[in-house]
Design an enzyme around this catalytic site. Sequence first.
Site, PDB file in Angstrom:
ATOM      1  N   GLU A   1      67.913   2.782  74.253  1.00 35.85           N
ATOM      2  CA  GLU A   1      68.436   4.034  73.738  1.00 35.85           C
ATOM      3  C   GLU A   1      68.236   5.168  74.737  1.00 35.85           C
ATOM      4  O   GLU A   1      67.256   5.196  75.478  1.00 35.85           O
ATOM      5  CB  GLU A   1      67.763   4.377  72.406  1.00 35.85           C
ATOM      6  CG  GLU A   1      68.211   3.415  71.317  1.00 35.85           C
ATOM      7  CD  GLU A   1      67.565   3.665  69.967  1.00 35.85           C
ATOM      8  OE1 GLU A   1      68.248   3.477  68.956  1.00 35.85           O
ATOM      9  OE2 GLU A   1      66.388   4.044  69.913  1.00 35.85           O
TER      10      GLU A   1
ATOM     11  N   CYS B   1      66.948  12.206  77.823  1.00 39.45           N
ATOM     12  CA  CYS B   1      65.730  11.408  77.712  1.00 39.45           C
ATOM     13  C   CYS B   1      66.123   9.952  77.941  1.00 39.45           C
ATOM     14  O   CYS B   1      66.891   9.391  77.154  1.00 39.45           O
ATOM     15  CB  CYS B   1      65.144  11.615  76.313  1.00 39.45           C
ATOM     16  SG  CYS B   1      63.684  10.616  76.018  1.00 39.45           S
TER      17      CYS B   1
ATOM     18  N   CYS C   1      58.182  -2.298  75.293  1.00 40.31           N
ATOM     19  CA  CYS C   1      57.057  -1.773  76.071  1.00 40.31           C
ATOM     20  C   CYS C   1      55.920  -2.774  75.969  1.00 40.31           C
ATOM     21  O   CYS C   1      55.699  -3.349  74.907  1.00 40.31           O
ATOM     22  CB  CYS C   1      56.623  -0.417  75.495  1.00 40.31           C
ATOM     23  SG  CYS C   1      55.396   0.429  76.504  1.00 40.31           S
TER      24      CYS C   1
ATOM     25  N   CYS D   1      50.811   1.515  71.813  1.00 39.50           N
ATOM     26  CA  CYS D   1      50.286   2.743  71.204  1.00 39.50           C
ATOM     27  C   CYS D   1      50.589   2.676  69.704  1.00 39.50           C
ATOM     28  O   CYS D   1      51.736   2.419  69.311  1.00 39.50           O
ATOM     29  CB  CYS D   1      50.911   3.958  71.859  1.00 39.50           C
ATOM     30  SG  CYS D   1      50.619   3.931  73.645  1.00 39.50           S
TER      31      CYS D   1
ATOM     32  N   CYS E   1      53.532   4.674  67.998  1.00 43.36           N
ATOM     33  CA  CYS E   1      54.846   4.681  68.655  1.00 43.36           C
ATOM     34  C   CYS E   1      55.708   3.515  68.199  1.00 43.36           C
ATOM     35  O   CYS E   1      55.276   2.367  68.216  1.00 43.36           O
ATOM     36  CB  CYS E   1      54.645   4.625  70.171  1.00 43.36           C
ATOM     37  SG  CYS E   1      56.184   4.419  71.086  1.00 43.36           S
TER      38      CYS E   1
ATOM     39  N   SER F   1      56.967  10.640  82.125  1.00 44.70           N
ATOM     40  CA  SER F   1      55.855  10.610  81.179  1.00 44.70           C
ATOM     41  C   SER F   1      55.164   9.255  81.247  1.00 44.70           C
ATOM     42  O   SER F   1      55.804   8.215  81.161  1.00 44.70           O
ATOM     43  CB  SER F   1      56.383  10.855  79.756  1.00 44.70           C
ATOM     44  OG  SER F   1      55.334  10.711  78.827  1.00 44.70           O
TER      45      SER F   1
ATOM     46  N   SER G   1      50.672  11.156  78.231  1.00 44.63           N
ATOM     47  CA  SER G   1      50.474  10.992  76.792  1.00 44.63           C
ATOM     48  C   SER G   1      48.975  10.990  76.534  1.00 44.63           C
ATOM     49  O   SER G   1      48.342   9.946  76.534  1.00 44.63           O
ATOM     50  CB  SER G   1      51.090   9.662  76.333  1.00 44.63           C
ATOM     51  OG  SER G   1      52.478   9.724  76.444  1.00 44.63           O
TER      52      SER G   1
ATOM     53  N   HIS H   1      46.884  12.715  73.852  1.00 46.43           N
ATOM     54  CA  HIS H   1      46.756  12.380  72.419  1.00 46.43           C
ATOM     55  C   HIS H   1      45.367  12.297  71.803  1.00 46.43           C
ATOM     56  O   HIS H   1      45.258  12.140  70.589  1.00 46.43           O
ATOM     57  CB  HIS H   1      47.492  11.078  72.091  1.00 46.43           C
ATOM     58  CG  HIS H   1      48.935  11.064  72.491  1.00 46.43           C
ATOM     59  ND1 HIS H   1      49.762  12.141  72.355  1.00 46.43           N
ATOM     60  CD2 HIS H   1      49.710  10.076  73.039  1.00 46.43           C
ATOM     61  CE1 HIS H   1      50.962  11.835  72.784  1.00 46.43           C
ATOM     62  NE2 HIS H   1      50.957  10.594  73.214  1.00 46.43           N
TER      63      HIS H   1
ATOM     64  N   ASN I   1      56.310  11.950  64.552  1.00 53.19           N
ATOM     65  CA  ASN I   1      57.575  11.543  63.947  1.00 53.19           C
ATOM     66  C   ASN I   1      57.376  10.202  63.261  1.00 53.19           C
ATOM     67  O   ASN I   1      57.012   9.226  63.907  1.00 53.19           O
ATOM     68  CB  ASN I   1      58.661  11.416  65.020  1.00 53.19           C
ATOM     69  CG  ASN I   1      58.996  12.776  65.616  1.00 53.19           C
ATOM     70  OD1 ASN I   1      59.240  13.741  64.889  1.00 53.19           O
ATOM     71  ND2 ASN I   1      58.968  12.872  66.931  1.00 53.19           N
TER      72      ASN I   1
ATOM     73  N   CYS J   1      61.045  11.748  69.486  1.00 52.40           N
ATOM     74  CA  CYS J   1      60.037  11.055  70.298  1.00 52.40           C
ATOM     75  C   CYS J   1      59.424   9.908  69.526  1.00 52.40           C
ATOM     76  O   CYS J   1      58.978  10.084  68.395  1.00 52.40           O
ATOM     77  CB  CYS J   1      58.855  11.959  70.609  1.00 52.40           C
ATOM     78  SG  CYS J   1      59.243  13.367  71.551  1.00 52.40           S
TER      79      CYS J   1
HETATM   80  N1  SAH Z   1      55.680   5.360  77.766  1.00 48.20           N
HETATM   81  C1  SAH Z   1      55.664   6.696  78.193  1.00 48.20           C
HETATM   82  C2  SAH Z   1      56.945   7.449  77.930  1.00 48.20           C
HETATM   83  C3  SAH Z   1      57.648   7.265  76.589  1.00 48.20           C
HETATM   84  S1  SAH Z   1      56.982   7.981  75.135  1.00 48.20           S
HETATM   85  C4  SAH Z   1      54.501   7.429  77.578  1.00 48.20           C
HETATM   86  O1  SAH Z   1      53.881   6.885  76.685  1.00 48.20           O
HETATM   87  O2  SAH Z   1      54.198   8.522  78.031  1.00 48.20           O
HETATM   88  C5  SAH Z   1      57.378   9.712  75.147  1.00 48.20           C
HETATM   89  C6  SAH Z   1      56.360  10.549  74.341  1.00 48.20           C
HETATM   90  O3  SAH Z   1      56.539  10.430  72.930  1.00 48.20           O
HETATM   91  C7  SAH Z   1      54.936  10.127  74.627  1.00 48.20           C
HETATM   92  O4  SAH Z   1      54.088  11.218  74.796  1.00 48.20           O
HETATM   93  C8  SAH Z   1      54.587   9.378  73.375  1.00 48.20           C
HETATM   94  O5  SAH Z   1      53.205   9.281  73.228  1.00 48.20           O
HETATM   95  C9  SAH Z   1      55.265  10.190  72.326  1.00 48.20           C
HETATM   96  N2  SAH Z   1      55.436   9.492  71.051  1.00 48.20           N
HETATM   97  C10 SAH Z   1      55.501   8.161  70.852  1.00 48.20           C
HETATM   98  N3  SAH Z   1      55.651   7.894  69.537  1.00 48.20           N
HETATM   99  C11 SAH Z   1      55.667   9.078  68.900  1.00 48.20           C
HETATM  100  C12 SAH Z   1      55.838   9.447  67.519  1.00 48.20           C
HETATM  101  N4  SAH Z   1      56.026   8.540  66.581  1.00 48.20           N
HETATM  102  N5  SAH Z   1      55.825  10.753  67.222  1.00 48.20           N
HETATM  103  C13 SAH Z   1      55.694  11.691  68.202  1.00 48.20           C
HETATM  104  N6  SAH Z   1      55.559  11.397  69.504  1.00 48.20           N
HETATM  105  C14 SAH Z   1      55.535  10.108  69.845  1.00 48.20           C
HETATM  106 FE1  SF4 Z   2      54.871   2.378  75.364  1.00 47.22          FE
HETATM  107 FE2  SF4 Z   2      54.798   5.062  75.693  1.00 47.22          FE
HETATM  108 FE3  SF4 Z   2      55.248   3.992  73.261  1.00 47.22          FE
HETATM  109 FE4  SF4 Z   2      52.840   3.816  74.367  1.00 47.22          FE
HETATM  110  S1  SF4 Z   2      53.889   5.734  73.740  1.00 47.22           S
HETATM  111  S2  SF4 Z   2      53.946   2.139  73.338  1.00 47.22           S
HETATM  112  S3  SF4 Z   2      53.351   3.554  76.513  1.00 47.22           S
HETATM  113  S4  SF4 Z   2      56.573   3.807  75.047  1.00 47.22           S
END
Ligand code: SAH
Ligand code: SF4
Length: 393
Positions: A117, A130, A137, A141, A144, A228, A250, A252, A327, A370
């Site tokens: 996407e 984006c 992945c 996390c 995510c 990122s 990231s 967090h 989200n 995100c």
């Molecule tokens: N893998 C990379 C880039 C993709 S994620 C990374 O982790 O940085 C892009 C951003 O969205 C990251 O900061 C991630 O932690 C955040 N993210 C992931 N899932 C999310 C969610 N459900 N709600 C809000 N932010 C989220």
């Molecule tokens: Fe992968 Fe980034 Fe999602 Fe973590 S936040 S699972 S590194 S896409």
Amino acid sequence: MNEATAPVTQDVVTIPRKLPEGGRVNLVGLTRDQLRDALIAAGTPEKQAKMRVGQIWQWIYHWGVRDFAGMTNLAKDYRALLADRFEIALPEVVTRQVSADGTRKYLLRIAGGHEVETVYIPEENRGTLCISSQVGCTLTCSFCHTGTQKLVRNLTAGEIVGQVLVARDDLGEWPEQGAPKNETRLVSNVVLMGMGEPLYNFENVRDAMKIVMDGEGLTLSRRRITLSTSGVVPEIARAAEEIGCLLAVSFHATTDEVRDKLVPINKRWNIKALLDALREYPRLSNSERITFEYVMLKGVNDSDEDARRLVKLIRGIPAKINLIPFNEWPGSPYERSDWERIEAFADIVYKAGYASPIRTPRGEDIMAACGQLKSATERARKSRAEIAAEAGL
Ligand code: SAH
Ligand code: SF4
């Protein structure tokens, strides 16, 4: 009025596009050197190769031409030779959804039938694309959605830069020959914040970003590209040296205990190791501040104490803290922090001297925000129990 500012619609359309055909080499995503080698291998005299690279590069990345026949400054025979050996292929747009807030989400099909996407977020006087770097992945996390999908494969450089070309096609953002230069760009910024961990697909991401930054094509400055990472520490210095774009991390969490659960790569490179690498980044890349992404999870990482620990940890690093209201996605194990909590957190960070914007969720109605990205047709889905076990929940 351009399409991006047109009245809001909510639709799903299918734009048929050719998938790469077997046998022909796709020129999209080749570095200048690779393009040169490919042209020479196809019979281009070495002496002419540099000039041909420049011409073809401009046609693809400046004018958005997809057909060799349209490359009118090349001899007819040469165009025929190119068409015989090469192709200019982009990911196929399977669906395009437009959110009530104008955000566009593209589901793209790439070689092997995989799907990724890409999200376009229009803002006043600019627009951010984006893009994804992997199908799924390897990291897990726990907050995510992408992390619930196993890694299928890395995207090629062509598939990464192809996302930018697809968006420019859809937005109609190619210059017309002879027309005055349009200063306002629809795709003015690129963020590697879609699916995947870009630093685990380093070479392809680097090559693709070099193409996006190249002064003769898409010409986005390195300060308009943000990569990122979840914290792949050994690759951070390399990204500074070989890509030089802006960095987001990231983050967090403010203790290793919590970060181990939210961003499990922390078990490998903990907060201290990550911060050490981040301290070096601005000097190595000659760039400005680092963006710390901080997802706001109710009762998990959103206390005043967390905010205070956060500013203490990052002291000395030129930084901006991007607070991301969580989200939700189907089956997600967390809740979004209350708005007052997010504001209180932001206030502490702000008073400590850091910009602390709260990211407005965009495109939520089409699951484009995100962390909500995921291929609809993905097969290898992790179970909820697996995710919880990996996160140590
Ligand atoms: N893998 C990379 C880039 C993709 S994620 C990374 O982790 O940085 C892009 C951003 O969205 C990251 O900061 C991630 O932690 C955040 N993210 C992931 N899932 C999310 C969610 N459900 N709600 C809000 N932010 C989220
Ligand atoms: Fe992968 Fe980034 Fe999602 Fe973590 S936040 S699972 S590194 S896409």
